[in-house]
Design a protein around this motif. Structure first.
Motif, PDB file in Angstrom:
ATOM      1  N   ASP B 277       0.797  -1.236   0.000  1.00  0.00           N
ATOM      2  CA  ASP B 277       0.000   0.000   0.000  1.00  0.00           C
ATOM      3  C   ASP B 277       0.826   1.279   0.000  1.00  0.00           C
ATOM      4  OD1 ASP B 277      -2.436  -1.174  -0.059  1.00  0.00           O
ATOM      5  OD2 ASP B 277      -2.922  -0.887   2.053  1.00  0.00           O
ATOM      6  N   ASN B 278       2.043   1.178   0.513  1.00  0.00           N
ATOM      7  CA  ASN B 278       2.845   2.380   0.693  1.00  0.00           C
ATOM      8  C   ASN B 278       2.120   3.427   1.531  1.00  0.00           C
ATOM      9  OD1 ASN B 278       5.170   3.895   0.418  1.00  0.00           O
ATOM     10  ND2 ASN B 278       4.427   4.930  -1.429  1.00  0.00           N
ATOM     11  N   ALA B 279       1.601   2.993   2.648  1.00  0.00           N
ATOM     12  CA  ALA B 279       0.982   3.918   3.596  1.00  0.00           C
ATOM     13  C   ALA B 279       2.069   4.790   4.215  1.00  0.00           C
ATOM     14  CB  ALA B 279       0.248   3.132   4.679  1.00  0.00           C
ATOM     15  N   PRO B 280       1.695   5.939   4.773  1.00  0.00           N
ATOM     16  CA  PRO B 280       2.704   6.828   5.362  1.00  0.00           C
ATOM     17  C   PRO B 280       3.594   6.095   6.375  1.00  0.00           C
ATOM     18  CG  PRO B 280       0.578   7.913   5.342  1.00  0.00           C
ATOM     19  CD  PRO B 280       0.347   6.529   4.851  1.00  0.00           C
ATOM     20  N   ILE B 281       2.990   5.185   7.130  1.00  0.00           N
ATOM     21  CA  ILE B 281       3.771   4.527   8.169  1.00  0.00           C
ATOM     22  C   ILE B 281       4.974   3.779   7.585  1.00  0.00           C
ATOM     23  CG2 ILE B 281       2.542   2.300   8.251  1.00  0.00           C
ATOM     24  CD1 ILE B 281       2.783   2.459  11.304  1.00  0.00           C
ATOM     25  N   ALA B 282       4.856   3.364   6.335  1.00  0.00           N
ATOM     26  CA  ALA B 282       5.940   2.595   5.725  1.00  0.00           C
ATOM     27  C   ALA B 282       7.240   3.392   5.698  1.00  0.00           C
ATOM     28  CB  ALA B 282       5.555   2.179   4.306  1.00  0.00           C
ATOM     29  N   ARG B 283       7.132   4.693   5.629  1.00  0.00           N
ATOM     30  CA  ARG B 283       8.374   5.478   5.621  1.00  0.00           C
ATOM     31  C   ARG B 283       8.599   6.225   6.929  1.00  0.00           C
ATOM     32  NH1 ARG B 283       4.771   8.256   2.615  1.00  0.00           N
ATOM     33  NH2 ARG B 283       4.501  10.435   3.200  1.00  0.00           N
ATOM     34  N   HIS B 284       7.665   6.079   7.849  1.00  0.00           N
ATOM     35  CA  HIS B 284       7.813   6.764   9.125  1.00  0.00           C
ATOM     36  C   HIS B 284       8.525   5.906  10.147  1.00  0.00           C
ATOM     37  CE1 HIS B 284       5.656   9.924   7.458  1.00  0.00           C
ATOM     38  NE2 HIS B 284       4.516   9.860   8.085  1.00  0.00           N
ATOM     39  N   ILE B 285       8.748   4.659   9.836  1.00  0.00           N
ATOM     40  CA  ILE B 285       9.402   3.784  10.809  1.00  0.00           C
ATOM     41  C   ILE B 285      10.786   3.391  10.324  1.00  0.00           C
ATOM     42  CG2 ILE B 285       7.250   2.879  11.750  1.00  0.00           C
ATOM     43  CD1 ILE B 285       7.342   0.594   9.928  1.00  0.00           C
ATOM     44  N   TRP B 286      11.555   2.876  11.256  1.00  0.00           N
ATOM     45  CA  TRP B 286      12.886   2.399  10.886  1.00  0.00           C
ATOM     46  C   TRP B 286      12.987   0.933  11.190  1.00  0.00           C
ATOM     47  CZ3 TRP B 286      16.689   3.607   7.879  1.00  0.00           C
ATOM     48  CH2 TRP B 286      17.892   2.883   7.981  1.00  0.00           C
ATOM     49  N   PRO B 287      13.425   0.124  10.286  1.00  0.00           N
ATOM     50  CA  PRO B 287      13.714   0.470   8.887  1.00  0.00           C
ATOM     51  C   PRO B 287      12.447   0.703   8.082  1.00  0.00           C
ATOM     52  CG  PRO B 287      13.943  -1.887   9.260  1.00  0.00           C
ATOM     53  CD  PRO B 287      13.699  -1.292  10.600  1.00  0.00           C
ATOM     54  N   GLY B 288      12.566   1.537   7.056  1.00  0.00           N
ATOM     55  CA  GLY B 288      11.416   1.790   6.182  1.00  0.00           C
ATOM     56  C   GLY B 288      10.978   0.511   5.491  1.00  0.00           C
ATOM     57  N   LEU B 289       9.694   0.393   5.251  1.00  0.00           N
ATOM     58  CA  LEU B 289       9.153  -0.851   4.705  1.00  0.00           C
ATOM     59  C   LEU B 289       9.214  -0.913   3.180  1.00  0.00           C
ATOM     60  CD1 LEU B 289       5.857  -1.271   6.776  1.00  0.00           C
ATOM     61  CD2 LEU B 289       7.961  -2.624   6.994  1.00  0.00           C
ATOM     62  N   THR B 290       9.721  -2.023   2.695  1.00  0.00           N
ATOM     63  CA  THR B 290       9.574  -2.320   1.279  1.00  0.00           C
ATOM     64  C   THR B 290       8.105  -2.653   1.046  1.00  0.00           C
ATOM     65  OG1 THR B 290      11.827  -3.118   0.982  1.00  0.00           O
ATOM     66  CG2 THR B 290      10.149  -4.006  -0.509  1.00  0.00           C
ATOM     67  N   THR B 291       7.539  -2.091  -0.009  1.00  0.00           N
ATOM     68  CA  THR B 291       6.085  -2.217  -0.166  1.00  0.00           C
ATOM     69  C   THR B 291       5.683  -2.004  -1.618  1.00  0.00           C
ATOM     70  OG1 THR B 291       3.992  -1.424   0.788  1.00  0.00           O
ATOM     71  CG2 THR B 291       5.649   0.224   0.286  1.00  0.00           C
ATOM     72  N   ILE B 292       4.390  -2.080  -1.854  1.00  0.00           N
ATOM     73  CA  ILE B 292       3.864  -1.841  -3.195  1.00  0.00           C
ATOM     74  C   ILE B 292       3.004  -0.583  -3.161  1.00  0.00           C
ATOM     75  CG2 ILE B 292       2.307  -2.691  -4.994  1.00  0.00           C
ATOM     76  CD1 ILE B 292       4.788  -4.303  -4.956  1.00  0.00           C
ATOM     77  N   ALA B 293       3.297   0.363  -4.027  1.00  0.00           N
ATOM     78  CA  ALA B 293       2.515   1.599  -4.070  1.00  0.00           C
ATOM     79  C   ALA B 293       1.395   1.465  -5.080  1.00  0.00           C
ATOM     80  CB  ALA B 293       3.418   2.769  -4.452  1.00  0.00           C
ATOM     81  N   GLN B 294       0.192   1.806  -4.642  1.00  0.00           N
ATOM     82  CA  GLN B 294      -0.945   1.781  -5.558  1.00  0.00           C
ATOM     83  C   GLN B 294      -1.421   3.196  -5.800  1.00  0.00           C
ATOM     84  OE1 GLN B 294      -4.086  -1.270  -4.640  1.00  0.00           O
ATOM     85  NE2 GLN B 294      -3.327  -0.696  -2.634  1.00  0.00           N
ATOM     86  N   PRO B 295      -1.898   3.452  -6.977  1.00  0.00           N
ATOM     87  CA  PRO B 295      -2.398   4.807  -7.282  1.00  0.00           C
ATOM     88  C   PRO B 295      -3.834   4.982  -6.777  1.00  0.00           C
ATOM     89  CG  PRO B 295      -2.446   3.457  -9.246  1.00  0.00           C
ATOM     90  CD  PRO B 295      -1.935   2.577  -8.150  1.00  0.00           C
ATOM     91  N   VAL B 296      -3.998   5.089  -5.479  1.00  0.00           N
ATOM     92  CA  VAL B 296      -5.340   5.141  -4.895  1.00  0.00           C
ATOM     93  C   VAL B 296      -6.102   6.392  -5.326  1.00  0.00           C
ATOM     94  CG1 VAL B 296      -6.670   5.232  -2.758  1.00  0.00           C
ATOM     95  CG2 VAL B 296      -4.624   3.804  -2.895  1.00  0.00           C
TER      96      VAL B 296
END
Lengths: 337, 337
Positions: B277-296
């Motif tokens: 989802d690439n939610a904000p939390i994915a980059r707000h935590i350490w380590p940042g989460l590898t994820t899939i970004a969707q064009p919501v």
DNA sequence: CAACATTATGACACCGGTGTCAGATGGAGG
DNA sequence: CCTCCATCTGACACCGGTGTCATAATGTTG
């Protein structure tokens, strides 16, 4: 499947449509027998009045607008949720209107919104609730409004806020009780009154405990995660490094935690971190953030309820209230060794 | 400061109000000279047509309803933002309506909403966009609707989704390329079609690389942080422990990360974690989460635009589209040693 | 230039309710 | 039994637009 209008109800019940309208609006001067009869037809025909026609006749829309400009999604959804609850209770609907306080033409934008959507009232959330310019415009236009989390309490405005200053005071005191004296502080966005209130609470707690305020420990932020990251860098580079950081919201606190973890600092052993708002992220990360919980839904719900009351029967005395914030301790703060 | 109505415009311009109405709606059969004249008066008087009166006459409300039941605040605000963009572009407004799919009386609730608010159309977001029951009800009632992120593509429904299966496939392949073979998977909520699609992508990638699917590594979740925490516990207790975890959304992935960190596991050295989802939390935590970004936002914007087109001029051919999701690699995934 | 087709315009009813006001009804008081 | 007042009730205009249709103005053709 024919449409059920006030005419068909009137015909079916054998009364005039005005009488139906009277029953609909709980107006006096309808005999109990007639009222009963009409109500029965309502049920039988499953009649639902058309809000648009009503709106036209009364020059009302039964819609409340909600203004916001806030980087925190959780704050926005909490605001919406409280506002919706109040709206639904009184058969109003909620129109959401995100826009920029600093936009080139805020007033024009709102003016446009008001005339095209015929809103019955506006809920202003921070930072709009602190915008004198906007509030004066609404007053002059005779638009009902309610302020959420605003510093403005001027006898003419419905205003519901929570006690930011007290919350920040308690949180700072919590840190002091843990033995911290070098407590860095990250400020919020200067357009929000919460920013100053929280800072004041921090200062008052220091003063109360005879700890001198160190200007060098105060960083400027704007409530965004990004600004928190910038401030975090400045703070963690300080020598001597403070033993605790109090960020004006949880997103900025999360940014501090992230950088601290990246730099192999142990939280809370090497550094205590605290936030404000009790956003979901505060408990989604490790260690969980010590923070201040505010009743955001409650504030908004009350504000909208008062707003709707004000719309339906304008009152002399306007409602104002300050709700309490409360400290939530999690793992991110600990004794200073 | 008198109200400017169609009557005053007509009088001022010296034409009938019907002619004014014609100009307003860009109808043909108005001479260029007359049109010009009326347009000039519009400007002069700063005339804005009353949408309520318009709505009454045309039996339209110019309001689109947005249904959701989703624990992710960031998803909701992204949906709202896309929907609002489309609405504003076409002078519509957006009514938000959070409600429960599993509520006792969903259909009644929606029926109520439709009749009391006279919505011109509905945008259904997951899990409503996969509810056959609701969709059939809307068809039967002849209500326009658009589906966001739905598995349903039935030629009668406007439907915009992103490629969940492909996204999950790519993410799994990313983990495989890093040398992982024991990859745990946390499923989402069974009511969402995304849940199955993501799981299918995971399975297809394993198959493609001749890695047998291990049932023991598959945990049931429901997209909430809490369910992620439960699954995390089960997964981290396994022996042997998988070297990677792929959670069906970022909140659940964050829960895995939190528990792993609590247990002193190093991420990504000891455990790789990925979300969706690439939610904000994915980059707000350490380590940042590898994820899939969707064009919501994009999905919703397109859906609402098509919906509005459908409302204004019903078309035979209904719009359907699948947008691409894309892999975002951050620090939470690394080579399996 | 007559006959007709086409374009432009306005009068009027209508959408589904509410506000105003006059008239009908009923009970109390003289 | 009549007057007077309070309580009910309905006819009708109105909110601010749009749809229908008749009619006026203009253009086209033989």
């Amino acid at each position: 499947m024919k449409k059920v209008t006030i005419n068909s109800v009137a015909q079916y019940a054998g009364v005039s449509k005005k009488t139906v309208s009277r029953v609909l609006n709980n107006e006096p001067n309808v005999s109990p027998a007639t009222r009963e009869k009409v109500l029965k037809v309502f049920k039988e025909l499953d009649y639902r009045p058309n809000p648009i026609a009503r709106g036209l006749a009364r020059n009302k829309s039964f819609i409340i607008g909600c203004l916001y400009d806030n980087p925190s999604k959780s704050y926005i959804t909490r605001v919406q949720s409280g506002a919706l609850e109040a709206c639904h209770k009184h058969n109003y609907n909620l129109l959401i209107h995100p826009c920029e306080l600093r936009g080139e033409a805020l007033i024009d934008n709102i003016d446009q919104l008001l005339t095209t959507s015929r809103l019955d009232g506006l809920v202003l959330t921070p930072p709009f609730s602190d915008s004198r310019e906007l509030i004066d415009f609404l007053k002059q236009k005779n638009i009902n409004y309610a302020l959420v989390a605003s510093a403005i309490q001027d006898d003419e405005s419905i205003s519901i806020c929570s006690n930011d200053e007290q919350g920040a005071y308690e949180l700072t005191e919590h840190l002091i009780a843990l033995g911290h004296t070098d407590i860095a502080f990250i400020k919020g966005h200067p357009d929000h009154s919460a920013t100053e209130n929280r800072f004041n609470g921090y200062k008052r707690a220091l003063e109360q405990h005879q700890i001198p305020l160190q200007e060098r420990l105060v960083a400027e932020g704007n409530f965004s995660y990004h600004s928190g990251a910038d401030s975090a860098k400045a703070i963690l580079d300080m020598t001597p490094r403070p033993s605790a950081v109090f960020a004006s919201n949880d997103y900025m606190a999360a940014a501090v935690l992230k950088l601290a973890t990246q730099r192999q600092l142990r939280v809370p052993e090497d550094l205590s971190i605290a936030g404000f708002d009790n956003a979901p992220i505060a408990r989604h990360i490790w260690p969980g953030l010590t923070t201040i919980a505010q009743p955001v839904e409650e504030m908004t719900r009350l504000a909208v309820e008062q707003l709707i009351m004000q719309i339906s029967e304008p009152q002399e005395q306007v409602y104002q209230r300050v709700l309490e914030a409360r400290l939530i301790t999690r793992e991110s703060t600990a004794k200073n060794h």
